[in-house]
Scaffold this motif. Sequence first.
Motif: not given
Length: 247
Positions: A13-21
């Motif tokens: 989840l953290f990595l995906v949120c970084v991608f989205v950001a």
Amino acid sequence: MLGETISFVRRNLFLVCVFVALSCAIVVFSEYNESSHGGSTQFFIALYIGYCVQNTILNGTGRVQISQGMVGFGGYIWKNFLILLVVMAVAIGGPLAFGAASFSMGAFLLLCGGLFAIIYPLLLALVGTWPTTGIAGSKSGLAEAFARGQHGFLPTFLRLFAGIVLPPVVSFLLMAIAASMSYEADAVFQGGKISPVALALLIVSQSLGTLGICYASVVLARKFQFSEVARNSSQGDAVSEISEIFR
């Protein structure tokens, strides 16, 4: 495979949120700077997301292991870039060859966009496992990828179409709904200030797009696994289990 996609997002989840950001930041920066180079950067990020998803599935780790290196990443990038170039050449060159140059700019772009939305998932369904071979350490080439793509082509195409095309369509509909409610959602910066509605829609749009990329990557990784297991027919149980996905 949607369940596997959700599982990947939950575990990373953290990595995906970084991608989205990062994707949102690129769009905002490009709009603020009035630059047209954000699209290529977003495409690279999308490829990296796809690489992480497929690497995780093929290695069976469940989580992205950045410290383990990036095996096959270079080949994954240029092969996907080559596929994209072919799609763009057909989507743009095809209409021009049949006299679409006389259309208005809006009609021409709409026609090219529609062709792109069909041809891109279609070509990925046929040869989309070609870039995946490097991640798995396989030496198979484009011809073998085409042979893999012929098996279960239609369900693969429909899944890829859903993952690649539906998120932008949903985002467009959300923008249309916001416009009908008198919200200006087509630009983040309005009058020198950030529009909260447009920013929220951008975050939703990029989140949907990232989820779609993850789903499409899962489909192609499982497609590759099925073909490799089917080739080793001694693993009969695995064949029957995975083949259910593509019937």
